[in-house]
Design a protein around this motif. Structure first.
Motif, PDB file in Angstrom:
ATOM      1  N   ASN A 131       1.140  -0.918   0.207  1.00 23.97           N
ATOM      2  CA  ASN A 131      -0.202   0.216  -0.010  1.00 23.97           C
ATOM      3  C   ASN A 131       1.252   0.938  -0.362  1.00 23.97           C
ATOM      4  O   ASN A 131       0.532   2.336  -1.151  1.00 23.97           O
ATOM      5  N   LYS A 132       1.574   1.388   0.619  1.00 22.82           N
ATOM      6  CA  LYS A 132       2.773   2.793   1.012  1.00 22.82           C
ATOM      7  C   LYS A 132       3.790   2.386  -0.628  1.00 22.82           C
ATOM      8  O   LYS A 132       3.785   4.267  -0.714  1.00 22.82           O
ATOM      9  N   VAL A 133       3.472   1.935  -1.621  1.00 19.52           N
ATOM     10  CA  VAL A 133       4.464   2.013  -2.468  1.00 19.52           C
ATOM     11  C   VAL A 133       3.229   2.002  -3.632  1.00 19.52           C
ATOM     12  O   VAL A 133       3.834   2.060  -4.476  1.00 19.52           O
ATOM     13  N   GLY A 134       2.246   2.274  -3.342  1.00 19.79           N
ATOM     14  CA  GLY A 134       1.112   2.366  -3.916  1.00 19.79           C
ATOM     15  C   GLY A 134       0.356   1.451  -4.929  1.00 19.79           C
ATOM     16  O   GLY A 134      -0.357   1.388  -5.928  1.00 19.79           O
ATOM     17  N   LEU A 135       0.420   0.384  -3.770  1.00 23.14           N
ATOM     18  CA  LEU A 135       0.272  -1.132  -5.242  1.00 23.14           C
ATOM     19  C   LEU A 135      -1.205  -1.599  -4.773  1.00 23.14           C
ATOM     20  O   LEU A 135      -1.652  -3.199  -4.748  1.00 23.14           O
ATOM     21  N   GLU A 136      -2.074  -0.666  -4.186  1.00 27.14           N
ATOM     22  CA  GLU A 136      -3.235  -1.219  -2.853  1.00 27.14           C
ATOM     23  C   GLU A 136      -4.048  -2.208  -4.149  1.00 27.14           C
ATOM     24  O   GLU A 136      -4.472  -2.796  -3.654  1.00 27.14           O
ATOM     25  N   HIS A 137      -4.156  -1.806  -5.107  1.00 26.90           N
ATOM     26  CA  HIS A 137      -4.839  -2.466  -6.325  1.00 26.90           C
ATOM     27  C   HIS A 137      -3.932  -4.201  -7.145  1.00 26.90           C
ATOM     28  O   HIS A 137      -4.079  -4.602  -8.284  1.00 26.90           O
ATOM     29  N   ARG A 138      -2.934  -4.439  -6.757  1.00 20.79           N
ATOM     30  CA  ARG A 138      -1.665  -5.020  -7.622  1.00 20.79           C
ATOM     31  C   ARG A 138      -1.674  -6.103  -6.824  1.00 20.79           C
ATOM     32  O   ARG A 138      -0.523  -7.507  -6.607  1.00 20.79           O
ATOM     33  N   HIS A 139      -2.294  -6.525  -5.238  1.00 21.14           N
ATOM     34  CA  HIS A 139      -1.983  -7.231  -4.368  1.00 21.14           C
ATOM     35  C   HIS A 139      -2.092  -9.214  -4.863  1.00 21.14           C
ATOM     36  O   HIS A 139      -1.138  -9.843  -4.147  1.00 21.14           O
ATOM     37  N   THR A 140      -3.115  -9.352  -5.685  1.00 23.05           N
ATOM     38  CA  THR A 140      -2.953 -10.047  -5.813  1.00 23.05           C
ATOM     39  C   THR A 140      -2.735 -11.078  -7.199  1.00 23.05           C
ATOM     40  O   THR A 140      -2.267 -11.393  -7.711  1.00 23.05           O
ATOM     41  N   HIS A 141      -1.828 -10.105  -7.726  1.00 20.37           N
ATOM     42  CA  HIS A 141      -1.367  -9.924  -8.706  1.00 20.37           C
ATOM     43  C   HIS A 141       0.093 -10.747  -9.104  1.00 20.37           C
ATOM     44  O   HIS A 141       0.320 -10.662  -8.122  1.00 20.37           O
ATOM     45  N   ARG A 142       0.515 -11.772 -10.002  1.00 21.48           N
ATOM     46  CA  ARG A 142       1.827 -12.485  -9.893  1.00 21.48           C
ATOM     47  C   ARG A 142       2.619 -11.507 -10.971  1.00 21.48           C
ATOM     48  O   ARG A 142       2.698 -10.357 -11.714  1.00 21.48           O
ATOM     49  N   PRO A 143       3.700 -11.401 -11.366  1.00 22.23           N
ATOM     50  CA  PRO A 143       4.893 -10.595 -11.533  1.00 22.23           C
ATOM     51  C   PRO A 143       4.299 -10.564 -12.753  1.00 22.23           C
ATOM     52  O   PRO A 143       4.678  -9.189 -13.718  1.00 22.23           O
ATOM     53  N   GLY A 144       3.876 -11.988 -13.667  1.00 24.01           N
ATOM     54  CA  GLY A 144       3.745 -11.420 -14.934  1.00 24.01           C
ATOM     55  C   GLY A 144       2.726  -9.893 -15.449  1.00 24.01           C
ATOM     56  O   GLY A 144       2.350 -10.005 -16.976  1.00 24.01           O
ATOM     57  N   GLU A 145       1.732  -9.715 -14.654  1.00 28.29           N
ATOM     58  CA  GLU A 145       0.084  -9.454 -15.001  1.00 28.29           C
ATOM     59  C   GLU A 145       0.983  -7.694 -14.608  1.00 28.29           C
ATOM     60  O   GLU A 145       0.040  -6.772 -14.286  1.00 28.29           O
TER      61      GLU A 145
END
Length: 228
Positions: A131-145
């Motif tokens: 969340n601190k690095v601005g990825l609140e919407h990417r928690h469940t995404h894998r690197p390829g996504e």
């Protein structure tokens, strides 16, 4: 003030058959709490080799590396691994995230290596950092996504999740375009300052290096003076 991380008269020699190559010669370096240091040099100058030695990923041919008052050279691989996990965070040019795991799982992994940390505690801390690095919407995404900039933000969160004493960053923005590089470095600097973590960064980018408290030039395995 005593140094957190210290190199004393480091030499590194590689022997390949009859060919002997001296990569580093007589290097000294001290890193203090909260300090931001940039090591600059061309490809082949020994920057990454030095970072590997400082991180206990390799051992010097002679000389000593000290981390929190303990000499890494005298430790076995398990002991060095424990020291890395306790005190160091690593960021690489090519993020080195594990492709089969989500962003949260990648960030939580260094904490899961600690026997006293529960999976739920590791997950909560990982989510907080993402969340601190601005990825609140990417928690469940894998690197390829994820985009290149997003992957590097995950890598920053992973490096910081253990609240290390020192972050060792090898060309942390070298694989990003200018705007992403500026954004990622700004974020890294902000978090590093907040957590009072020292940052030792290897880069060939003089503009990036200029943002550090101290710049060091490595040339042919020696410290050198910057040209005017």
């Amino acid at each position: 003030m005593s140094a957190i991380l210290e190199a004393k008269n480091i030499n590194k020699i590689y022997d390949e058959g009859s060919v002997r190559t001296q990569v580093l010669t007589g290097l000294d370096l001290s890193v203090h709490a909260g300090e931001r240091i940039a090591i600059v040099g061309t490809s082949g100058s020994g920057k990454s080799t030095l970072l590997h030695l400082l991180g206990g990923l390799d051992t010097p041919s002679s000389g000593e590396v000290w981390l929190h008052g303990k000499c890494l050279n005298t430790m076995n691989e398990t002991q060095r691994g424990d020291m890395r996990n306790q005190y160091l965070g690593f960021i690489y040019q090519f993020h080195h995230l594990l492709s089969e795991f989500t962003a949260v799982e990648n960030v939580a992994m260094p904490l899961l290596m600690r026997p006293k940390v529960t999976p739920s505690e590791a997950r909560d801390k990982a989510i907080s950092l993402l969340n601190k690095v601005g990825l609140e919407h990417r928690h469940t995404h894998r690197p390829g996504e994820l985009s290149g900039g997003e992957r590097q933000r995950v890598a920053i969160a992973r490096a910081l999740v253990t609240e290390p004493s020192v972050i060792l960053a090898d060309e942390p923005t070298g694989n990003l375009d200018y705007d992403n590089a500026q954004s990622v470095f700004g974020l890294l600097s902000e978090l590093q300052t907040t957590l009072k973590t020292a940052l030792l960064m290897v880069t060939h980018d003089r503009n990036l290096a200029a943002l550090a408290d101290r710049q060091l030039l490595l040339r042919n395995g020696h410290w050198a003076e910057f040209d005017e």
